[in-house]
Design a protein around this motif. Sequence first.
Motif, PDB file in Angstrom:
ATOM      1  N   THR A  61      -1.985  12.851  15.564  1.00  0.00           N
ATOM      2  CA  THR A  61      -0.809  13.610  15.123  1.00  0.00           C
ATOM      3  C   THR A  61       0.421  13.365  15.979  1.00  0.00           C
ATOM      4  O   THR A  61       1.533  13.649  15.548  1.00  0.00           O
ATOM      5  CB  THR A  61      -1.125  15.116  15.087  1.00  0.00           C
ATOM      6  N   ALA A  62       0.252  12.833  17.175  1.00  0.00           N
ATOM      7  CA  ALA A  62       1.400  12.594  18.060  1.00  0.00           C
ATOM      8  C   ALA A  62       2.016  11.199  17.894  1.00  0.00           C
ATOM      9  O   ALA A  62       3.026  10.903  18.515  1.00  0.00           O
ATOM     10  CB  ALA A  62       0.988  12.796  19.515  1.00  0.00           C
ATOM     11  N   HIS A  63       1.427  10.339  17.051  1.00  0.00           N
ATOM     12  CA  HIS A  63       1.970   8.984  16.903  1.00  0.00           C
ATOM     13  C   HIS A  63       3.377   9.072  16.319  1.00  0.00           C
ATOM     14  O   HIS A  63       3.606   9.746  15.312  1.00  0.00           O
ATOM     15  CB  HIS A  63       1.079   8.127  16.011  1.00  0.00           C
ATOM     16  N   PRO A  64       4.341   8.382  16.927  1.00  0.00           N
ATOM     17  CA  PRO A  64       5.733   8.498  16.478  1.00  0.00           C
ATOM     18  C   PRO A  64       5.994   7.954  15.067  1.00  0.00           C
ATOM     19  O   PRO A  64       7.021   8.274  14.471  1.00  0.00           O
ATOM     20  CB  PRO A  64       6.521   7.707  17.527  1.00  0.00           C
ATOM     21  N   CYS A  65       5.090   7.169  14.528  1.00  0.00           N
ATOM     22  CA  CYS A  65       5.280   6.589  13.197  1.00  0.00           C
ATOM     23  C   CYS A  65       4.522   7.336  12.102  1.00  0.00           C
ATOM     24  O   CYS A  65       4.657   7.008  10.925  1.00  0.00           O
ATOM     25  CB  CYS A  65       4.823   5.128  13.192  1.00  0.00           C
ATOM     26  N   LEU A  66       3.725   8.326  12.452  1.00  0.00           N
ATOM     27  CA  LEU A  66       2.798   8.945  11.504  1.00  0.00           C
ATOM     28  C   LEU A  66       3.467   9.433  10.226  1.00  0.00           C
ATOM     29  O   LEU A  66       3.014   9.111   9.128  1.00  0.00           O
ATOM     30  CB  LEU A  66       2.035  10.103  12.165  1.00  0.00           C
ATOM     31  N   ASP A  67       4.515  10.200  10.320  1.00  0.00           N
ATOM     32  CA  ASP A  67       5.122  10.777   9.118  1.00  0.00           C
ATOM     33  C   ASP A  67       5.635   9.711   8.159  1.00  0.00           C
ATOM     34  O   ASP A  67       5.400   9.779   6.951  1.00  0.00           O
ATOM     35  CB  ASP A  67       6.260  11.733   9.483  1.00  0.00           C
ATOM     36  N   ARG A  68       6.315   8.710   8.690  1.00  0.00           N
ATOM     37  CA  ARG A  68       6.844   7.641   7.842  1.00  0.00           C
ATOM     38  C   ARG A  68       5.720   6.800   7.249  1.00  0.00           C
ATOM     39  O   ARG A  68       5.786   6.406   6.078  1.00  0.00           O
ATOM     40  CB  ARG A  68       7.822   6.774   8.635  1.00  0.00           C
ATOM     41  N   VAL A  69       4.672   6.546   8.023  1.00  0.00           N
ATOM     42  CA  VAL A  69       3.529   5.778   7.521  1.00  0.00           C
ATOM     43  C   VAL A  69       2.833   6.554   6.410  1.00  0.00           C
ATOM     44  O   VAL A  69       2.511   5.998   5.353  1.00  0.00           O
ATOM     45  CB  VAL A  69       2.547   5.443   8.669  1.00  0.00           C
ATOM     46  N   ALA A  70       2.591   7.843   6.618  1.00  0.00           N
ATOM     47  CA  ALA A  70       1.923   8.658   5.605  1.00  0.00           C
ATOM     48  C   ALA A  70       2.735   8.711   4.310  1.00  0.00           C
ATOM     49  O   ALA A  70       2.172   8.621   3.211  1.00  0.00           O
ATOM     50  CB  ALA A  70       1.668  10.060   6.148  1.00  0.00           C
ATOM     51  N   LEU A  71       4.042   8.837   4.428  1.00  0.00           N
ATOM     52  CA  LEU A  71       4.900   8.876   3.244  1.00  0.00           C
ATOM     53  C   LEU A  71       4.857   7.556   2.490  1.00  0.00           C
ATOM     54  O   LEU A  71       4.649   7.527   1.266  1.00  0.00           O
ATOM     55  CB  LEU A  71       6.336   9.220   3.654  1.00  0.00           C
ATOM     56  N   CYS A  72       5.021   6.451   3.197  1.00  0.00           N
ATOM     57  CA  CYS A  72       4.994   5.133   2.541  1.00  0.00           C
ATOM     58  C   CYS A  72       3.627   4.845   1.923  1.00  0.00           C
ATOM     59  O   CYS A  72       3.536   4.348   0.792  1.00  0.00           O
ATOM     60  CB  CYS A  72       5.365   4.036   3.530  1.00  0.00           C
ATOM     61  N   ALA A  73       2.559   5.170   2.642  1.00  0.00           N
ATOM     62  CA  ALA A  73       1.212   4.947   2.117  1.00  0.00           C
ATOM     63  C   ALA A  73       0.983   5.785   0.864  1.00  0.00           C
ATOM     64  O   ALA A  73       0.372   5.311  -0.105  1.00  0.00           O
ATOM     65  CB  ALA A  73       0.163   5.261   3.181  1.00  0.00           C
ATOM     66  N   SER A  74       1.471   7.022   0.857  1.00  0.00           N
ATOM     67  CA  SER A  74       1.346   7.866  -0.337  1.00  0.00           C
ATOM     68  C   SER A  74       1.986   7.203  -1.546  1.00  0.00           C
ATOM     69  O   SER A  74       1.416   7.185  -2.638  1.00  0.00           O
ATOM     70  CB  SER A  74       2.018   9.224  -0.113  1.00  0.00           C
ATOM     71  N   GLU A  75       3.166   6.662  -1.353  1.00  0.00           N
ATOM     72  CA  GLU A  75       3.883   6.038  -2.464  1.00  0.00           C
ATOM     73  C   GLU A  75       3.159   4.794  -2.966  1.00  0.00           C
ATOM     74  O   GLU A  75       3.007   4.598  -4.175  1.00  0.00           O
ATOM     75  CB  GLU A  75       5.318   5.700  -2.050  1.00  0.00           C
ATOM     76  N   ILE A  76       2.697   3.942  -2.048  1.00  0.00           N
ATOM     77  CA  ILE A  76       2.029   2.701  -2.451  1.00  0.00           C
ATOM     78  C   ILE A  76       0.668   2.996  -3.084  1.00  0.00           C
ATOM     79  O   ILE A  76       0.297   2.385  -4.095  1.00  0.00           O
ATOM     80  CB  ILE A  76       1.887   1.730  -1.256  1.00  0.00           C
ATOM     81  N   CYS A  77      -0.094   3.936  -2.538  1.00  0.00           N
ATOM     82  CA  CYS A  77      -1.388   4.306  -3.129  1.00  0.00           C
ATOM     83  C   CYS A  77      -1.194   4.923  -4.508  1.00  0.00           C
ATOM     84  O   CYS A  77      -1.972   4.657  -5.435  1.00  0.00           O
ATOM     85  CB  CYS A  77      -2.148   5.260  -2.217  1.00  0.00           C
ATOM     86  N   THR A  78      -0.183   5.763  -4.650  1.00  0.00           N
ATOM     87  CA  THR A  78       0.119   6.340  -5.966  1.00  0.00           C
ATOM     88  C   THR A  78       0.422   5.234  -6.967  1.00  0.00           C
ATOM     89  O   THR A  78      -0.064   5.263  -8.107  1.00  0.00           O
ATOM     90  CB  THR A  78       1.299   7.329  -5.864  1.00  0.00           C
ATOM     91  N   ASN A  79       1.208   4.247  -6.559  1.00  0.00           N
ATOM     92  CA  ASN A  79       1.486   3.116  -7.447  1.00  0.00           C
ATOM     93  C   ASN A  79       0.206   2.369  -7.814  1.00  0.00           C
ATOM     94  O   ASN A  79       0.030   1.950  -8.962  1.00  0.00           O
ATOM     95  CB  ASN A  79       2.483   2.149  -6.808  1.00  0.00           C
ATOM     96  N   ALA A  80      -0.692   2.200  -6.856  1.00  0.00           N
ATOM     97  CA  ALA A  80      -1.941   1.479  -7.123  1.00  0.00           C
ATOM     98  C   ALA A  80      -2.773   2.184  -8.189  1.00  0.00           C
ATOM     99  O   ALA A  80      -3.302   1.529  -9.095  1.00  0.00           O
ATOM    100  CB  ALA A  80      -2.751   1.313  -5.832  1.00  0.00           C
ATOM    101  N   VAL A  81      -2.897   3.508  -8.111  1.00  0.00           N
ATOM    102  CA  VAL A  81      -3.727   4.213  -9.087  1.00  0.00           C
ATOM    103  C   VAL A  81      -2.982   4.505 -10.384  1.00  0.00           C
ATOM    104  O   VAL A  81      -3.606   4.787 -11.400  1.00  0.00           O
ATOM    105  CB  VAL A  81      -4.355   5.503  -8.514  1.00  0.00           C
ATOM    106  N   THR A  82      -1.661   4.426 -10.373  1.00  0.00           N
ATOM    107  CA  THR A  82      -0.874   4.720 -11.566  1.00  0.00           C
ATOM    108  C   THR A  82      -0.529   3.462 -12.366  1.00  0.00           C
ATOM    109  O   THR A  82      -0.555   3.483 -13.592  1.00  0.00           O
ATOM    110  CB  THR A  82       0.442   5.436 -11.175  1.00  0.00           C
ATOM    111  N   HIS A  83      -0.229   2.360 -11.679  1.00  0.00           N
ATOM    112  CA  HIS A  83       0.325   1.188 -12.356  1.00  0.00           C
ATOM    113  C   HIS A  83      -0.571  -0.042 -12.335  1.00  0.00           C
ATOM    114  O   HIS A  83      -0.138  -1.106 -12.791  1.00  0.00           O
ATOM    115  CB  HIS A  83       1.678   0.820 -11.735  1.00  0.00           C
ATOM    116  N   THR A  84      -1.778   0.035 -11.778  1.00  0.00           N
ATOM    117  CA  THR A  84      -2.650  -1.140 -11.732  1.00  0.00           C
ATOM    118  C   THR A  84      -4.049  -0.768 -12.223  1.00  0.00           C
ATOM    119  O   THR A  84      -4.358   0.399 -12.440  1.00  0.00           O
ATOM    120  CB  THR A  84      -2.778  -1.726 -10.303  1.00  0.00           C
TER     121      THR A  84
END
Length: 161
Positions: free
Chosen positions: A38-61
Amino acid sequence: MAVAAVPAQSSRHERWVCPGTPDQVGAVRRRLRQCLGTAHPCLDRVALCASEICTNAVTHTASGSADPAKYWFVVEVDWADDWVRTSIHDTGTSSSPRLVRASWSDEAGRGLQIVTNEADEWGDDPSPNGLGRVVWFIVRAERGLSLATSEEVLDVAASAK
């Protein structure tokens, strides 16, 4: 400007397979939180980007299809103290994801714009197994300062596997 090398010993790697269901998007965020801490400085941005890409994977492929042979996606994450590289492997399309300009009233179409805004770099490649695409992104703790070049991040990530 000098580029700081990333020591190989500081890199870590995780890889996991997810069923191609929408509930796995939240599971990916939780797993990333466990990996990075939880202390990693990139966590929030990584989680947000991963959410978007994973959503695209299950929605558009085909990763989100009813075909049991393709009903999955793979998440790979490589990280050190000041950067994270995440890859989402889908099973579905040979075409690259498209950045679209959503209007204010559209209910969808902003995912890749979010990734463009939050990731320091992102792109896609054909899947090595010929099934689908690999969408990847890199997030650095220091935005705008390249502490490690893309090639160095890739080299360190490859050595961690």
